[in-house]
Design an enzyme around this catalytic site. Structure first.
Site, PDB file in Angstrom:
ATOM      1  N   ARG A   1      -0.307   4.418  -0.199  1.00 41.97           N
ATOM      2  CA  ARG A   1      -1.096   5.612   0.117  1.00 41.97           C
ATOM      3  C   ARG A   1      -0.528   6.378   1.314  1.00 41.97           C
ATOM      4  O   ARG A   1       0.140   5.804   2.165  1.00 41.97           O
ATOM      5  CB  ARG A   1      -2.548   5.230   0.408  1.00 41.97           C
ATOM      6  CG  ARG A   1      -3.307   4.772  -0.818  1.00 41.97           C
ATOM      7  CD  ARG A   1      -4.699   4.277  -0.467  1.00 41.97           C
ATOM      8  NE  ARG A   1      -4.662   3.033   0.296  1.00 41.97           N
ATOM      9  CZ  ARG A   1      -5.738   2.368   0.676  1.00 41.97           C
ATOM     10  NH1 ARG A   1      -6.942   2.822   0.378  1.00 41.97           N
ATOM     11  NH2 ARG A   1      -5.627   1.237   1.354  1.00 41.97           N
TER      12      ARG A   1
ATOM     13  N   ASP B   1       0.860  -1.188   0.000  1.00 40.94           N
ATOM     14  CA  ASP B   1       0.000   0.000   0.000  1.00 40.94           C
ATOM     15  C   ASP B   1       0.892   1.232   0.000  1.00 40.94           C
ATOM     16  O   ASP B   1       1.703   1.417   0.912  1.00 40.94           O
ATOM     17  CB  ASP B   1      -0.894  -0.015   1.249  1.00 40.94           C
ATOM     18  CG  ASP B   1      -2.050   0.964   1.176  1.00 40.94           C
ATOM     19  OD1 ASP B   1      -1.912   1.993   0.479  1.00 40.94           O
ATOM     20  OD2 ASP B   1      -3.080   0.720   1.832  1.00 40.94           O
TER      21      ASP B   1
END
Length: 353
Positions: A287, A285
């Protein structure tokens, strides 16, 4: 006031340069993104010195390249290697057809901050995280120049969010809604906040941090649960009469739509979501949820009832000054196309499904 670009502005220029196929100068190195590099520029760079390809540790693990620099690996570019060779190493699209690449020679020692900064820039430009690096004593004039240490520090810093515009926007889920636009000082994509009703700033607000998903939110893709989660969250806020949904432009867990489609192609070859990201050279991930905390603070909220199945979002908000008074589950129906994806979210990403 000076007219000279700040470091943040120079980084924004450098991202644009990489996306257009231009090299940038980081320290004493010429750095170019493999994905966008042209053959003539490759030849021009190689004429200036020995070339090294820098890739991330996850991509190196896929290729069985020795990793001596913790989070990245360097591959000496053979004398007869062309652009197709570089892209075959950077892009896993053809891995199953030609699994035995190499042999690779991995240099050791020396400073790799320029290589690390180049990969970080490529990621932030939503390009494949693979860069060609050539040491140069006298870099060509006209190229964007950066110092690796300050560049890495600035890219790791939290972006400042500035409100740009807001207007009433009646929605199917709630007629009494308002859309806010926030612009980061990094020059990257703007982010949005949908405010429903007139939620009090003195009590925890029903909130959701939703990452953009063009395929799910707009096209109605059945491969994920993003679209149903978006509409279920808005419906819940509309029914409650108030809430705030942050729509963060971090498509594909922060890797961008093009790389997300590359990941989907790998999933069609049998890899799961996390495995596909790793083969591309990304983390599980990518983000940055600090963006959500920053927007909530700008809007005057310091406590939320967070609609999420992801405990990491709770921990992130708590760690950045937003109290999570309650985690509100957001479970949507499964279908035959996304059940494997949801199982991986639970098993590998810790989602509470």
């Amino acid at each position: 006031m000076t007219l000279i670009p700040t470091l943040t502005e120079t980084l924004s220029r450098a991202r644009a340069d990489l996306r257009m196929g231009l090299p940038v100068v980081i320290g004493g190195q010429l750095v170019a993104a493999v994905e966008t590099l042209r053959a003539d520029r490759l030849d021009a760079m190689r004429a200036l010195g020995p070339a090294v390809l820098a890739i991330t540790e996850p991509r190196a693990e896929t290729l069985k390249v020795r990793v001596y620099d913790r989070d990245l690996a360097r591959v000496a570019v053979p004398g007869d290697a062309d652009l197709a060779w570089l892209r075959a190493v950077a892009d896993p699209a053809g891995d199953l057809m030609t699994p035995m690449k190499g042999p690779f020679r991995s240099p050791r020692g020396g400073d790799v901050d320029a290589h690390r900064a180049g990969i970080a820039l490529a990621k932030s430009a939503q390009l494949l995280p693979a860069v060609l690096v050539v040491p140069v004593a006298a870099p060509p004039e006209g190229l964007t120049r950066l110092s690796p240490g300050p560049a890495l520090a600035q890219m790791a810093a939290e972006a400042a969010m500035a409100p740009v515009a807001a207007a009433r926007l009646p929605l199917l889920a709630a007629e009494n809604a308002k859309l806010h636009i926030f612009r980061p000082d990094t020059g990257e994509a703007e982010h949005y906040a949908v405010e429903i009703g007139a939620p009090s700033r003195a009590a925890p607000v029903l909130a959701r941090l939703h990452s953009a998903c063009f395929t799910g939110d707009v096209l109605g893709s059945l491969k994920c649960d993003c679209g149903p989660q978006l509409h279920a969250a808005l419906a819940a806020m509309g029914q409650a009469g108030e809430g705030v949904l942050l729509y963060l432009n971090q498509e594909g867990r922060g890797i961008g739509l093009a790389n997300k489609m590359r990941a989907y192609a790998l999933q069609n070859q049998g890899f799961d979501t996390v495995e596909a990201n790793h083969r591309l050279g990304f983390e599980d991930d990518e983000r940055d949820f600090r963006i959500g905390a920053g927007i909530l603070k700008k809007m005057g909220f310091d406590a939320v009832r967070l609609m999420t199945n992801n405990p990491k979002k709770v921990a992130m908000l708590e760690g950045h000054g937003i109290r999570v008074a309650e985690r509100v589950p957001l479970i949507t129906p499964r279908n035959r196309h996304n059940t494997g994806y949801l199982d991986v979210k639970a098993a590998k990403s810790g989602h509470l499904l």
